[in-house]
Write an enzyme that holds these catalytic residues in place. Structure first.
Site, mmCIF file in Angstrom:
data_model
loop_
_atom_site.group_PDB
_atom_site.id
_atom_site.type_symbol
_atom_site.label_atom_id
_atom_site.label_comp_id
_atom_site.label_asym_id
_atom_site.label_seq_id
_atom_site.Cartn_x
_atom_site.Cartn_y
_atom_site.Cartn_z
ATOM 1 N N CYS A 129 1.063 -1.152 0.020
ATOM 2 C CA CYS A 129 -0.026 0.032 -0.034
ATOM 3 C C CYS A 129 1.058 1.278 0.221
ATOM 4 C CB CYS A 129 -0.834 -0.161 1.266
ATOM 5 S SG CYS A 129 -2.033 1.415 1.342
ATOM 6 N N CYS A 153 -0.406 4.254 2.393
ATOM 7 C CA CYS A 153 -0.303 3.679 3.668
ATOM 8 C C CYS A 153 1.219 3.877 4.142
ATOM 9 C CB CYS A 153 -0.500 2.242 3.946
ATOM 10 S SG CYS A 153 -1.956 1.734 3.373
ATOM 11 N N ASP A 154 2.272 3.588 3.421
ATOM 12 C CA ASP A 154 3.671 3.516 3.642
ATOM 13 C C ASP A 154 4.675 4.343 3.093
ATOM 14 O OD1 ASP A 154 2.730 1.489 5.499
ATOM 15 O OD2 ASP A 154 2.810 -0.024 4.029
#
Ligand code: NAP
Length: 311
Positions: A137, A140-141
């Site tokens: 993701c 997200c990261d």
């Protein structure tokens, strides 16, 4: 005694398809619930930017998801946070979704919009370094790897689009693809090839993820020459496809050879009263617009079934 809640329509999964099904169900005066294990939005909740949903030139995926959920709630949709672990069809008009905590959601019809999950590389180090530099993701990261070299595995739309997004953070983003040409749509490829921070390694696969407390390098193999090499990276993002989330479905629900749920034009599965929509069905393209369309059809077909309208 286990908690049992009665509805007209139970929607399992709160991505764009599920929220749309929920909205149409509630708007048709059906007591409707969407049961979602995480936050509403499904995959789009983790999509940086959506630019192909009509009416929105640019919108953050999470914002679009929030708007969809708020909109549906205005029609009376209930959205609950629970993980459905089992779906059962008990007779003509009793469909049951069992939540992880023991709550059962009983409906006269059920719409399954459970989407899918990323395909894993299944190489040594992938599991060990998940959350320590191995990710699925970008939104997200990605920000954790500012200024570092980031690898992306895959050659489809997801890999190339996410790689472009990751150029916001990485000093360089290297796409590793197992063939010598991308699968991604031409328009996406053109943008990627024009991005000076994107580099491609062709004909190569990741054989191992190496590191200590975090990812430090990848062992690559050139599939044409058989040569091995080491690529120093701070992170690797894997986008090599997707498989449908169907484990909770009764085995009577027919699936195709790739495991996707088969439906008819009403989005009804082989089990009457259980409908499916979005990525859990096989789709030529897995877009928000497809899921939303499926959700509309599934919800209205469920309404017609409950009200015994049409065939
Ligand atoms: P995909 O189109 O199936 O692409 C998967 C990619 O991963 C392919 O390039 C494939 O290589 C590669 N791959 C598969 N298994 C691999 C392995 N074990 N090791 C290394 N590489 C592997 O999947 P996707 O990119 O997730 O997209 C799925 C669907 O969503 C598509 O229909 C796509 O159009 C849609 N989507 C659309 C958008 C958009 O339009 N904005 C964005 C994201 C996704 P090969 O090419 O050699 O098979």
């Amino acid at each position: 005694m286990a908690d049992e809640k009665q509805y007209d329509i139970v929607v399992v999964g709160g991505g764009p398809g599920g929220l749309t099904a929920g909205m149409y169900g509630a708007r048709a005066n059906m007591k409707t619930v969407v049961v979602e294990r995480y936050q509403p939005g499904g995959q789009i909740a983790n999509t940086a930017e959506v630019e192909d949903y009509p009416g929105f030139e640019h919108i953050a995926g999470a914002e679009l998801a929030m708007k969809m959920a708020d909109h549906a709630r205005k029609f009376g949709l209930e959205v609950v946070s629970d993980e459905v672990v089992e779906i059962r069809s008990e007779g003509e008009s009793r469909k049951v979704a069992v939540g992880a905590g023991g709550t059962t959601y009983v409906g006269k019809a059920m719409v399954v919009c459970t989407g899918g999950s990323p395909v894993l590389l299944h190489v040594p180090g992938e599991k060990e370094f998940a959350g320590k530099g191995v990710s699925y993701c970008a939104i997200c990261d990605g920000a954790f790897f500012r200024g570092q070299v980031i690898a992306v595995v895959g050659g489809g739309d997801a890999a190339v689009e996410e790689a472009m997004f990751l150029t916001k953070f990485g000093s360089k983003v290297i796409v590793i693809h197992r063939r010598d040409r991308l699968r991604a749509q031409k328009v996406i490829q053109q943008r990627a090839f024009a991005n000076p921070k994107l580099v491609f390694i062709w004909d190569s696969v990741v054989e191992k993820v190496n590191g200590d407390a975090k990812v430090r390098s990848l062992t690559l193999k050139n599939v044409k020459t058989g040569e091995h090499s080491t690529l120093e990276v701070g992170a690797v993002f894997v986008f090599i496809g997707f498989h449908p989330n169907t484990a909770m479905l009764p085995k009577e629900v027919a699936k195709n050879d790739r495991g996707y749920v088969i439906t008819d034009f009403k989005m009804e599965t082989s089990v009457p009263g259980i409908f499916a929509c979005g990525d859990v069905r096989d789709q030529l393209v897995r877009q928000i617009t497809n899921a939303v369309g499926d959700g509309t059809t599934a919800a209205m077909a469920a309404v017609y079934r409950i009200e015994k309208i049409g065939g």
